[in-house]
Design a protein around this motif. Structure first.
Motif, short mmCIF file in Angstrom:
data_model
loop_
_atom_site.label_atom_id
_atom_site.label_comp_id
_atom_site.label_asym_id
_atom_site.label_seq_id
_atom_site.Cartn_x
_atom_site.Cartn_y
_atom_site.Cartn_z
N SER A 24 0.83 -1.21 0.00
CA SER A 24 0.00 0.00 0.00
C SER A 24 0.86 1.26 0.00
CB SER A 24 -0.94 0.00 1.21
OG SER A 24 -0.21 0.06 2.43
N PHE A 28 -0.28 3.54 -3.20
CA PHE A 28 -1.01 4.77 -2.91
C PHE A 28 -0.15 5.82 -2.23
CE2 PHE A 28 -4.49 1.85 -3.62
CZ PHE A 28 -5.32 2.62 -4.42
N GLY A 29 0.96 5.42 -1.60
CA GLY A 29 1.88 6.42 -1.10
C GLY A 29 2.49 7.23 -2.23
N VAL A 148 0.23 3.54 3.72
CA VAL A 148 -0.08 4.71 2.91
C VAL A 148 0.29 5.98 3.66
CG1 VAL A 148 -1.89 5.95 1.69
CG2 VAL A 148 -1.94 3.45 1.78
#
Length: 428
Positions: A24, A28-29, A148
């Motif tokens: 993640s 999405f980071g 994230v």
């Protein structure tokens, strides 16, 4: 592999949580920190904000629209080879983007190629995680998705520093190297076989059941509305602050402040999702409403103190809604259908991810500032919050949170489609 009656709620599942945590962060980071590159692309290609916004939007949309493909491949081959292949595609897209000479090249490399890689990593990993947990599912989701928040805190100033030192092309080369670590995330995944798998049927039967399932359709609509406004601050907040006279580095640092709050919100929401009695959808509605209100207030704020407070509020509430959003899906469709259900949700809500950032950029080009953009983004989240109140049992009380997945699944899932007796007993 022997079939288990129920998810183990631990064991190797914690290694799957670790894999999802890193994955993640690297998906999405990176997407959340891409607003740092946004300003550079506008200057380098001398294009309007609306056209540049399509880079991140295409990536988000392809990741979500291609999720059913990742889910189907994971059902057939297992999640491990699928996620590892996705890591290669994600890294290759960033590598090719560093040689781009036009926005079209960025649309194809980052948007299409890296987006395809993200589609093969995110959904199969979370679906695999959902099958390992039942009573502690929201907590496991919260811990996994804190990646994230941590990466957003680190990546925004890191990318800004890399751009100042190596320019945006060199920074994209290093982002490509980071993305290769998705292969290690895939290597940690181990598929789990449950007795429920024997009764859900094949992919066609599952898809038919889900498309006839009213609560699932309404929930998908709610997430699509939420997704339309969710990513706006991560794409345009830096540009908005620069319009207010902020320097680029402090503007990027404010994203890091939101990321810290995001991290805390994910863990707190994951714990509350398992501890508070009643449907998890209630918590999701609360966090979604607060996120929408904070977005509406963003363009009104002018002082640095107020903007920091709003960034903290937005970070906490937007982070808090994520783990419970994924925890609601197994409650609606059951763990046996989680691959198909999660993939279908991601595909439909990709409409919001595709249109959100370009709409925000278009409104900025028309009005000359981001005031209307942020207000419209908040309105989309508030509309999604309203749809959530139509889900089954939303206003009823359930005695124990640990019984939610099974109770809601029995009462809401349409299981009237006849299935062959041997269907679903093939290879896991």
């Amino acid at each position: 592999m022997a079939r288990r009656a129920e998810p183990p709620d631990g064991g190797w599942g914690w290694m799957v949580v670790l894999s999802a945590f890193i994955q993640s962060a690297l998906v999405f980071g990176v997407l959340r920190s891409f607003g740092v590159f946004f300003v550079e692309f506008v200057a380098a290609f001398e294009e309007q904000a609306a056209r540049v916004s399509w880079i991140a939007s295409i990536g988000i949309a392809v990741q979500q629209f291609g999720s059913p493909i990742g889910s189907a491949l994971s059902t057939k081959l297992g999640p491990r080879p699928v996620v590892m292949t996705g890591g290669i595609l994600a890294a290759l897209g960033m590598l090719l983007a560093s040689f781009a000479t036009s926005l079209t090249h960025l649309y194809l490399s980052i948007g299409l190629l890296s987006g395809s890689g993200w589609a093969l990593t995110f959904t199969p990993t979370l679906a695999c995680l959902s099958r390992y947990f039942s009573r502690r599912r929201s907590l496991a989701m919260g811990l996994a998705l804190t990646g994230v928040g941590l990466s957003s805190f680190a990546f925004a100033p890191l990318f800004q520093w890399l751009i100042s030192r190596y320019a945006w092309r060199g920074a994209l080369l290093l982002v490509s190297a980071l993305s290769l670590h998705l292969m290690a995330c895939g290597a940690l995944l181990r598929p789990l076989s449950l007795t429920e798998d024997t009764s859900v049927g094949g992919p066609g039967s599952q898809l038919t059941s889900l498309l006839r399932h009213g609560p699932f359709i309404r929930y998908t609509l709610a997430l699509t509305l939420i997704n339309t406004g969710y990513f706006i601050p991560y794409v345009h907040l830096v540009a908005h602050l620069q319009d207010l006279g902020w320097d680029p580095l402090p503007a990027a640092f404010l994203l890091s402040v939101a990321a810290i709050s995001d991290l805390v919100g994910r863990v707190a929401s994951g714990w509350l999702g398992d501890a508070v009695p009643g449907p998890v959808a209630r918590l999701l509605m609360l966090w979604t409403t607060l996120t929408g209100v904070s977005l509406v207030l963003f363009p009104v704020a002018q002082s640095p103190t107020t903007l920091v407070v709003l960034a903290v509020t937005y970070g906490f509430t937007s982070g808090a809604l994520t783990p419970v959003a994924f925890s609601v899906i197994p409650e609606l469709v059951g763990t046996g259908r989680i691959y198909c259900g999660l993939g279908l949700v991601q595909m439909i809500e990709s409409i919001g991810g595709l249109l959100g950032a370009p709409l925000s950029g278009y409104l900025r080009d028309v009005t000359g500032n981001y005031m209307v953009s942020f207000m419209v983004a908040g309105a989309f989240l508030l509309a999604g919050s309203g749809v959530l109140t139509t889900l089954p049992h939303f206003f009823s009380c359930i005695s124990a949170s640990t019984s939610r997945p099974r109770d809601l699944r029995i009462e809401t899932l349409d299981t009237k489609i006849p299935l062959p007796k041997e269907e679903g007993l093939g290879e896991d």
